[in-house]
Write a protein that holds these residues in place. Structure first.
Motif, mmCIF file in Angstrom:
data_model
loop_
_atom_site.group_PDB
_atom_site.id
_atom_site.type_symbol
_atom_site.label_atom_id
_atom_site.label_comp_id
_atom_site.label_asym_id
_atom_site.label_seq_id
_atom_site.Cartn_x
_atom_site.Cartn_y
_atom_site.Cartn_z
ATOM 1 N N TRP A 1 13.147 -0.081 -8.885
ATOM 2 C CA TRP A 1 13.229 -1.529 -9.009
ATOM 3 C C TRP A 1 12.120 -1.993 -9.941
ATOM 4 C CZ3 TRP A 1 13.901 1.451 -4.824
ATOM 5 C CH2 TRP A 1 15.085 1.308 -4.089
ATOM 6 N N LEU A 2 12.488 -2.595 -11.069
ATOM 7 C CA LEU A 2 11.533 -3.072 -12.068
ATOM 8 C C LEU A 2 11.333 -4.567 -11.875
ATOM 9 C CD1 LEU A 2 9.902 -2.015 -14.529
ATOM 10 C CD2 LEU A 2 11.815 -2.781 -15.968
ATOM 11 N N ILE A 3 10.092 -4.986 -11.691
ATOM 12 C CA ILE A 3 9.772 -6.361 -11.317
ATOM 13 C C ILE A 3 9.010 -7.045 -12.448
ATOM 14 C CG2 ILE A 3 8.535 -7.781 -9.632
ATOM 15 C CD1 ILE A 3 8.873 -5.476 -7.660
ATOM 16 N N PRO A 4 9.284 -8.318 -12.723
ATOM 17 C CA PRO A 4 8.525 -9.038 -13.742
ATOM 18 C C PRO A 4 7.022 -8.946 -13.489
ATOM 19 C CG PRO A 4 10.411 -10.347 -13.079
ATOM 20 C CD PRO A 4 10.354 -9.157 -12.146
ATOM 21 N N GLU A 5 6.277 -8.805 -14.559
ATOM 22 C CA GLU A 5 4.840 -8.570 -14.504
ATOM 23 C C GLU A 5 4.115 -9.537 -13.560
ATOM 24 O OE1 GLU A 5 1.065 -8.551 -17.675
ATOM 25 O OE2 GLU A 5 3.132 -8.653 -18.381
ATOM 26 N N GLN B 1 -5.739 5.044 -8.806
ATOM 27 C CA GLN B 1 -7.070 4.465 -8.720
ATOM 28 C C GLN B 1 -7.036 3.200 -7.858
ATOM 29 O OE1 GLN B 1 -9.204 4.080 -12.513
ATOM 30 N NE2 GLN B 1 -7.693 5.430 -13.420
ATOM 31 N N ILE B 2 -8.065 3.030 -7.060
ATOM 32 C CA ILE B 2 -8.172 1.835 -6.218
ATOM 33 C C ILE B 2 -8.947 0.786 -7.005
ATOM 34 C CG2 ILE B 2 -8.872 0.950 -3.973
ATOM 35 C CD1 ILE B 2 -6.714 3.106 -3.868
ATOM 36 N N THR B 3 -8.263 0.141 -7.930
ATOM 37 C CA THR B 3 -8.875 -0.858 -8.800
ATOM 38 C C THR B 3 -7.905 -2.009 -9.031
ATOM 39 O OG1 THR B 3 -8.032 0.125 -10.860
ATOM 40 C CG2 THR B 3 -10.163 0.950 -10.039
ATOM 41 N N ARG B 4 -8.452 -3.140 -9.425
ATOM 42 C CA ARG B 4 -7.605 -4.289 -9.733
ATOM 43 C C ARG B 4 -6.777 -4.048 -10.988
ATOM 44 N NH1 ARG B 4 -11.754 -6.337 -6.811
ATOM 45 N NH2 ARG B 4 -11.389 -8.177 -5.495
ATOM 46 N N GLY B 5 -7.291 -3.240 -11.901
ATOM 47 C CA GLY B 5 -6.518 -2.911 -13.092
ATOM 48 C C GLY B 5 -5.217 -2.226 -12.739
ATOM 49 N N LYS B 6 -5.232 -1.440 -11.674
ATOM 50 C CA LYS B 6 -4.035 -0.774 -11.192
ATOM 51 C C LYS B 6 -3.226 -1.655 -10.253
ATOM 52 C CE LYS B 6 -4.256 3.290 -13.198
ATOM 53 N NZ LYS B 6 -3.169 3.802 -14.070
ATOM 54 N N GLY B 7 -3.696 -2.891 -10.068
ATOM 55 C CA GLY B 7 -2.936 -3.870 -9.300
ATOM 56 C C GLY B 7 -3.016 -3.719 -7.800
ATOM 57 N N ILE B 8 -4.079 -3.100 -7.313
ATOM 58 C CA ILE B 8 -4.180 -2.885 -5.871
ATOM 59 C C ILE B 8 -4.214 -4.208 -5.122
ATOM 60 C CG2 ILE B 8 -6.703 -2.762 -5.757
ATOM 61 C CD1 ILE B 8 -4.236 -0.430 -3.938
ATOM 62 N N ASP B 9 -4.841 -5.235 -5.713
ATOM 63 C CA ASP B 9 -4.892 -6.552 -5.076
ATOM 64 C C ASP B 9 -3.526 -7.236 -5.096
ATOM 65 O OD1 ASP B 9 -5.310 -6.610 -7.903
ATOM 66 O OD2 ASP B 9 -5.874 -8.730 -7.763
ATOM 67 N N VAL C 1 10.860 4.355 -7.366
ATOM 68 C CA VAL C 1 9.632 3.602 -7.626
ATOM 69 C C VAL C 1 9.916 2.110 -7.714
ATOM 70 C CG1 VAL C 1 7.830 3.150 -9.349
ATOM 71 C CG2 VAL C 1 8.450 5.503 -8.778
ATOM 72 N N VAL C 2 9.006 1.329 -7.157
ATOM 73 C CA VAL C 2 8.956 -0.116 -7.368
ATOM 74 C C VAL C 2 7.758 -0.368 -8.276
ATOM 75 C CG1 VAL C 2 8.567 -2.360 -6.304
ATOM 76 C CG2 VAL C 2 9.945 -0.642 -5.119
ATOM 77 N N GLY C 3 7.966 -1.017 -9.415
ATOM 78 C CA GLY C 3 6.861 -1.210 -10.339
ATOM 79 C C GLY C 3 6.983 -2.469 -11.159
ATOM 80 N N PHE C 4 5.834 -2.975 -11.605
ATOM 81 C CA PHE C 4 5.822 -4.124 -12.507
ATOM 82 C C PHE C 4 6.176 -3.671 -13.923
ATOM 83 C CE2 PHE C 4 2.650 -6.166 -9.468
ATOM 84 C CZ PHE C 4 3.578 -7.070 -8.974
ATOM 85 N N PRO D 1 2.008 -0.888 -8.924
ATOM 86 C CA PRO D 1 1.821 -2.324 -9.135
ATOM 87 C C PRO D 1 0.863 -2.677 -10.276
ATOM 88 C CG PRO D 1 0.364 -1.603 -7.406
ATOM 89 C CD PRO D 1 1.066 -0.354 -7.914
ATOM 90 N N SER D 2 0.801 -1.858 -11.295
ATOM 91 C CA SER D 2 -0.222 -1.994 -12.343
ATOM 92 C C SER D 2 -0.276 -3.394 -12.953
ATOM 93 C CB SER D 2 0.018 -0.973 -13.444
ATOM 94 O OG SER D 2 -0.203 0.329 -12.968
ATOM 95 N N ARG D 3 -1.491 -3.838 -13.174
ATOM 96 C CA ARG D 3 -1.748 -5.095 -13.883
ATOM 97 C C ARG D 3 -1.931 -4.812 -15.374
ATOM 98 N NH1 ARG D 3 -5.252 -7.063 -10.824
ATOM 99 N NH2 ARG D 3 -4.440 -9.123 -10.239
ATOM 100 N N TRP D 4 -2.665 -3.745 -15.691
ATOM 101 C CA TRP D 4 -2.930 -3.440 -17.095
ATOM 102 C C TRP D 4 -1.713 -2.767 -17.717
ATOM 103 C CZ3 TRP D 4 -4.996 0.941 -20.177
ATOM 104 C CH2 TRP D 4 -4.672 2.180 -19.626
#
Length: 264
Positions: free
Chosen positions: A205-209, A95-103, A186-189, A165-168
């Motif tokens: 690669w797992l990245i801090p939130e 999804q192209i949303t901020r919840g999915k961390g697109i920003d 995968v690179v992910g938060f 890059p999910s935020r939620w």
């Protein structure tokens, strides 16, 4: 770590967007949430997809003995894909949303020093934001907004790795296993249930939130360490095979049998 609110409420709401993109407060009937929790508490067995989901239910006073974890399944490509690790191609699917961390993803790219090509596949409420961001930051030659497509397989085959890059707090994050099934690391938060399948140093690669600086550093690292990328691609494929349809069916059969000898 964020948890589901356990307090009772008689009113509530959420921020939503109107037809022109302006935020407004949208009332929500919180009694529906209360009814859902009531139904869950009265159930004999509750199926969840991850430990994160289980923990959230336990935090809401659900008996942990009633909670059964069954991982989702993915149909895996029959053979390990041979990636073109020299094309510096990155893929986002969702999804192209901020919840999915697109920003968060786009802002991290402003810090990347290496040459790259990012393709964004999906649709959502923040499409105009994405298009404007690309234009305002002169990223037209680096970022392509594909939009919704039924030919997502094509984009998987062309990329070197996938970003989540999910935020939620993702309950599980099935998109990661889908990427693994195509031999794409995968690179992910580190949010929600993502760490259950994304193992830093093994299949990605797992990245801090929310740490976009670290995300940019990792992207630069990957683009300049193709042998490491190749190894993690193989491990990604091996991980996906652990989420097979047959294992899912066997787990579900075991659950049904445990409820009282149901014939399966």
């Amino acid at each position: 770590n964020p948890i589901i609110c356990t307090l009772c409420a008689s009113a509530g709401g959420m921020l939503a967007k109107d037809s022109v993109g302006k935020l407004y407060f949208k009332p929500v009937n919180t009694s529906k949430t209360s009814n859902a929790l009531k139904i869950i508490k009265e159930s004999d067995k509750i199926i969840v997809l991850s430990d994160f989901m289980k923990d959230q239910l336990v935090n809401n006073k659900i008996d942990s003995n009633k909670i059964i974890k069954i991982h989702p399944f993915i149909d895996v490509d029959k053979v390990l894909s041979e990636n073109d690790h020299d094309n510096n191609s990155i893929l986002y699917v969702g999804q192209i949303t901020r919840g999915k961390g697109i920003d968060l993803l786009l802002n991290s790219l402003l810090l990347v020093k290496s040459d790259y090509q990012l393709k964004l596949v999906g649709k959502g409420n923040d499409e105009e934001f994405v298009k404007n961001f690309i234009k305002e930051n002169n990223l037209e030659d680096k970022v392509e907004f594909v939009g919704f497509t039924l030919e997502v397989e094509k984009y998987y085959s062309e990329c070197s790795f996938v970003i989540v890059p999910s935020r939620w707090q993702e309950p599980f994050g099935l998109i990661g296993i889908e990427a693994f099934s195509k031999s794409k690391p995968v690179v992910g938060f580190d949010v929600g249930g993502i760490s259950e399948w994304l193992k830093d140093g093994y299949n990605g690669w797992l990245i801090p939130e929310g740490n976009i600086v670290r995300m940019a550093e990792i992207i630069d690292h990957i683009l300049n360490n193709k042998e490491e990328l190749k190894l993690r691609s193989k491990n990604a494929y091996l991980t996906a095979k652990e989420y097979s349809r047959s294992k899912f069916i066997e787990s579900y059969k075991a659950l049904l049998a445990s409820t009282g000898g149901i014939n399966v």
